[in-house]
Design a protein around this motif. Structure first.
Motif, PDB file in Angstrom:
ATOM      1  N   LYS A 194      -1.732  10.695   1.476  1.00 54.65           N
ATOM      2  CA  LYS A 194      -0.967   9.460   1.401  1.00 54.65           C
ATOM      3  C   LYS A 194      -1.361   8.514   2.537  1.00 54.65           C
ATOM      4  O   LYS A 194      -1.510   7.298   2.331  1.00 54.65           O
ATOM      5  CB  LYS A 194       0.530   9.759   1.468  1.00 54.65           C
ATOM      6  CG  LYS A 194       1.391   8.511   1.353  1.00 54.65           C
ATOM      7  CD  LYS A 194       2.866   8.848   1.350  1.00 54.65           C
ATOM      8  CE  LYS A 194       3.707   7.570   1.270  1.00 54.65           C
ATOM      9  NZ  LYS A 194       5.163   7.875   1.264  1.00 54.65           N
ATOM     10  N   LYS A 195      -1.575   9.069   3.711  1.00 51.25           N
ATOM     11  CA  LYS A 195      -1.950   8.259   4.857  1.00 51.25           C
ATOM     12  C   LYS A 195      -3.296   7.576   4.631  1.00 51.25           C
ATOM     13  O   LYS A 195      -3.501   6.409   5.019  1.00 51.25           O
ATOM     14  CB  LYS A 195      -2.009   9.128   6.120  1.00 51.25           C
ATOM     15  CG  LYS A 195      -2.259   8.355   7.401  1.00 51.25           C
ATOM     16  CD  LYS A 195      -2.238   9.280   8.612  1.00 51.25           C
ATOM     17  CE  LYS A 195      -2.513   8.500   9.899  1.00 51.25           C
ATOM     18  NZ  LYS A 195      -2.510   9.394  11.087  1.00 51.25           N
ATOM     19  N   ASP A 234      -9.412   8.775 -10.374  1.00 51.32           N
ATOM     20  CA  ASP A 234      -9.096  10.194 -10.457  1.00 51.32           C
ATOM     21  C   ASP A 234      -7.930  10.474 -11.408  1.00 51.32           C
ATOM     22  O   ASP A 234      -6.877   9.832 -11.321  1.00 51.32           O
ATOM     23  CB  ASP A 234      -8.734  10.726  -9.060  1.00 51.32           C
ATOM     24  CG  ASP A 234      -8.778  12.247  -9.016  1.00 51.32           C
ATOM     25  OD1 ASP A 234      -7.997  12.870  -9.745  1.00 51.32           O
ATOM     26  OD2 ASP A 234      -9.585  12.793  -8.251  1.00 51.32           O
ATOM     27  N   PRO A 235      -8.088  11.430 -12.348  1.00 48.68           N
ATOM     28  CA  PRO A 235      -7.009  11.747 -13.294  1.00 48.68           C
ATOM     29  C   PRO A 235      -5.706  12.164 -12.629  1.00 48.68           C
ATOM     30  O   PRO A 235      -4.629  12.013 -13.217  1.00 48.68           O
ATOM     31  CB  PRO A 235      -7.592  12.911 -14.109  1.00 48.68           C
ATOM     32  CG  PRO A 235      -9.070  12.802 -13.962  1.00 48.68           C
ATOM     33  CD  PRO A 235      -9.297  12.242 -12.590  1.00 48.68           C
ATOM     34  N   MET A 236      -5.798  12.686 -11.393  1.00 43.31           N
ATOM     35  CA  MET A 236      -4.591  13.151 -10.710  1.00 43.31           C
ATOM     36  C   MET A 236      -3.638  12.024 -10.335  1.00 43.31           C
ATOM     37  O   MET A 236      -2.497  12.264  -9.970  1.00 43.31           O
ATOM     38  CB  MET A 236      -4.963  13.947  -9.453  1.00 43.31           C
ATOM     39  CG  MET A 236      -5.450  15.358  -9.739  1.00 43.31           C
ATOM     40  SD  MET A 236      -4.275  16.332 -10.733  1.00 43.31           S
ATOM     41  CE  MET A 236      -2.879  16.452  -9.623  1.00 43.31           C
ATOM     42  N   MET A 237      -4.073  10.781 -10.417  1.00 42.29           N
ATOM     43  CA  MET A 237      -3.143   9.698 -10.097  1.00 42.29           C
ATOM     44  C   MET A 237      -2.547   9.075 -11.360  1.00 42.29           C
ATOM     45  O   MET A 237      -1.686   8.218 -11.283  1.00 42.29           O
ATOM     46  CB  MET A 237      -3.827   8.610  -9.260  1.00 42.29           C
ATOM     47  CG  MET A 237      -4.808   7.751 -10.007  1.00 42.29           C
ATOM     48  SD  MET A 237      -5.431   6.425  -8.948  1.00 42.29           S
ATOM     49  CE  MET A 237      -6.673   5.694 -10.017  1.00 42.29           C
ATOM     50  N   ARG A 297       0.834  -1.207   0.000  1.00 49.26           N
ATOM     51  CA  ARG A 297       0.000   0.000   0.000  1.00 49.26           C
ATOM     52  C   ARG A 297       0.868   1.256   0.000  1.00 49.26           C
ATOM     53  O   ARG A 297       0.523   2.265  -0.610  1.00 49.26           O
ATOM     54  CB  ARG A 297      -0.953  -0.015   1.194  1.00 49.26           C
ATOM     55  CG  ARG A 297      -2.013  -1.102   1.107  1.00 49.26           C
ATOM     56  CD  ARG A 297      -3.178  -0.835   2.038  1.00 49.26           C
ATOM     57  NE  ARG A 297      -2.785  -0.822   3.441  1.00 49.26           N
ATOM     58  CZ  ARG A 297      -2.801  -1.891   4.223  1.00 49.26           C
ATOM     59  NH1 ARG A 297      -3.150  -3.074   3.732  1.00 49.26           N
ATOM     60  NH2 ARG A 297      -2.471  -1.804   5.490  1.00 49.26           N
ATOM     61  N   ASP A 298       1.996   1.201   0.676  1.00 47.16           N
ATOM     62  CA  ASP A 298       2.911   2.340   0.676  1.00 47.16           C
ATOM     63  C   ASP A 298       3.463   2.573  -0.730  1.00 47.16           C
ATOM     64  O   ASP A 298       3.554   3.714  -1.200  1.00 47.16           O
ATOM     65  CB  ASP A 298       4.061   2.084   1.663  1.00 47.16           C
ATOM     66  CG  ASP A 298       4.987   3.278   1.773  1.00 47.16           C
ATOM     67  OD1 ASP A 298       4.609   4.261   2.442  1.00 47.16           O
ATOM     68  OD2 ASP A 298       6.084   3.241   1.177  1.00 47.16           O
ATOM     69  N   GLY A 343       2.945   5.796  -6.075  1.00 47.09           N
ATOM     70  CA  GLY A 343       2.546   5.912  -7.464  1.00 47.09           C
ATOM     71  C   GLY A 343       1.333   6.806  -7.651  1.00 47.09           C
ATOM     72  O   GLY A 343       1.281   7.619  -8.580  1.00 47.09           O
ATOM     73  N   MET A 344       0.349   6.673  -6.772  1.00 43.17           N
ATOM     74  CA  MET A 344      -0.877   7.458  -6.885  1.00 43.17           C
ATOM     75  C   MET A 344      -0.633   8.936  -6.601  1.00 43.17           C
ATOM     76  O   MET A 344      -1.317   9.805  -7.148  1.00 43.17           O
ATOM     77  CB  MET A 344      -1.933   6.914  -5.923  1.00 43.17           C
ATOM     78  CG  MET A 344      -2.452   5.530  -6.299  1.00 43.17           C
ATOM     79  SD  MET A 344      -3.577   4.817  -5.048  1.00 43.17           S
ATOM     80  CE  MET A 344      -5.004   5.900  -5.190  1.00 43.17           C
ATOM     81  N   MET A 345       0.356   9.236  -5.759  1.00 44.97           N
ATOM     82  CA  MET A 345       0.635  10.621  -5.372  1.00 44.97           C
ATOM     83  C   MET A 345       1.671  11.302  -6.260  1.00 44.97           C
ATOM     84  O   MET A 345       1.905  12.501  -6.137  1.00 44.97           O
ATOM     85  CB  MET A 345       1.122  10.654  -3.918  1.00 44.97           C
ATOM     86  CG  MET A 345       0.098  10.225  -2.900  1.00 44.97           C
ATOM     87  SD  MET A 345      -1.281  11.395  -2.777  1.00 44.97           S
ATOM     88  CE  MET A 345      -0.438  12.850  -2.165  1.00 44.97           C
TER      89      MET A 345
END
Length: 347
Positions: free
Chosen positions: A86-87, A139-142, A57-58, A63-65
């Motif tokens: 992130k948390k 979400d497009p931001m990821m 998950r970390d 990657g998502m952030m």
């Protein structure tokens, strides 16, 4: 699934999860059962990645952030805010990343993508019956190169979304859905059957659609409409000469210019179709789902009243012998990669 209608109507998108862990065995069982619920032509290819450990998950959170941290938005957000985002990702008990594998033609790519989206809906419904809430996240931001590298996305593959999964304490309130009648068009005439017939009528189809519209859709866009084709001549013109007496339901994704929303809307329509098929299983008539070649012929679709940015997601043949219901050989094609973003092979 014990109460299909109730589960479809009661399911909600959940964004806040409890600390209770979700066992890996539960996730694998949901995936296999959801794959078994999907019925369509061919053998679609898809895979999913399960992130169920703190370490995975970390890595997923990084990657998502990545895109957020590299954007101008990061300069405006306090460090505490990005740390909080992130948390939240890390503290979500489980994530399933779904990918539709590449196909040699546009039609095969759509078959793969429609399958994975429909199976994601099956996972959500089955999970709800076990007290699991989910958020379908796209979400497009990821969307960044680092994120694609993390999940191992290959050329021509399609990322369908992440299901964030966990147990929850509070059920979100329901939001109204638009009656299917408001998005309904009929082509052709004739074929009106008695109310007690084992064959579908417009009324019986609309009844199921009004339950099926309780599908996940971002921002309540409700991006679908329905074209009911009846009468042997109209059906025959669409290439269904074998069963021209049976009506067809064309399920259409409405116009949307934004490419990301187009993909979200296509996925939402696939979920509605999956709902419809599950509901029809308990009824007196069958549903055969397919994507014929002619749906890619723009002039032919235009003649059916489709606008430039609309597209037919599936053609549903309504009624007929139950022996003609086709179930894709999905389980052998399912690849589940556990707790890592490096391919580990079939489960």
């Amino acid at each position: 699934m014990e109460n299909v209608s109730g589960t479809i109507r009661e399911r909600r998108t959940v964004r806040r999860f409890s600390d209770m862990p979700v066992e890996q065995e539960v996730i694998v069982s949901l995936l296999k059962e959801a794959a078994g619920l999907y019925e369509a032509e061919g053998t679609p290819l898809w895979r999913c990645i399960y992130a169920g450990t703190p370490e995975s998950r970390d890595e997923l959170a990084e990657g998502m952030m990545a895109k957020v941290k590299g954007s101008n938005l990061a300069k405006l957000l306090p460090a505490k805010m990005t740390d909080l985002l992130k948390k939240q990702i890390i503290n979500t008990p489980a994530h399933l990343i779904f990918i539709a594998e590449a196909g040699e033609t546009e039609r095969q790519q759509d078959i793969n993508y429609a399958a994975v989206c429909s199976i994601m809906q099956g996972v959500q419904l089955l999970g709800w019956e076990q007290g699991l809430g989910m958020l379908w996240y796209t979400d497009p931001m990821m969307h960044s190169e680092l994120f694609y590298q993390k999940i191992g996305l290959r050329e021509k593959e399609r990322f369908a979304g992440i299901l964030e999964i966990g147990y929850f304490d509070k059920i979100p309130k329901a939001r109204k859905r638009t009656p299917a009648e408001r998005n309904w068009t009929t082509i052709g005439e004739g074929g009106s059957l008695p109310a007690d017939s084992a064959r579908p009528t417009p009324q019986s189809v609309l009844k199921l659609l009004n339950e099926a519209v309780w599908a996940p859709n971002d921002g309540m866009r409700e991006p679908w409409r329905f074209i009911y084709v009846t009468g042997s001549e109209a059906v025959r013109q669409l290439g269904s000469a074998e069963n021209a007496v049976l009506p067809l339901l064309l399920v259409v994704a409405k116009e949307e210019a934004d490419p990301h929303k187009q993909q979200e809307d296509y996925a939402a329509v696939c979920c509605l179709i999956q709902n419809f098929q599950l509901l029809a299983k308990s009824g007196p008539w069958q549903v055969r789902r397919h994507i014929p070649e002619w749906v890619y012929e723009r002039e032919r679709c235009k003649a059916l009243g489709l606008r430039p940015l609309e597209r037919i997601v599936a053609v549903l043949e309504l009624g007929g012998d139950s022996s003609r219901s086709e179930s894709g050989s999905l389980p052998p094609a399912v690849r589940i990669e556990l707790n890592t973003f490096v391919k580990t092979g079939p489960l």
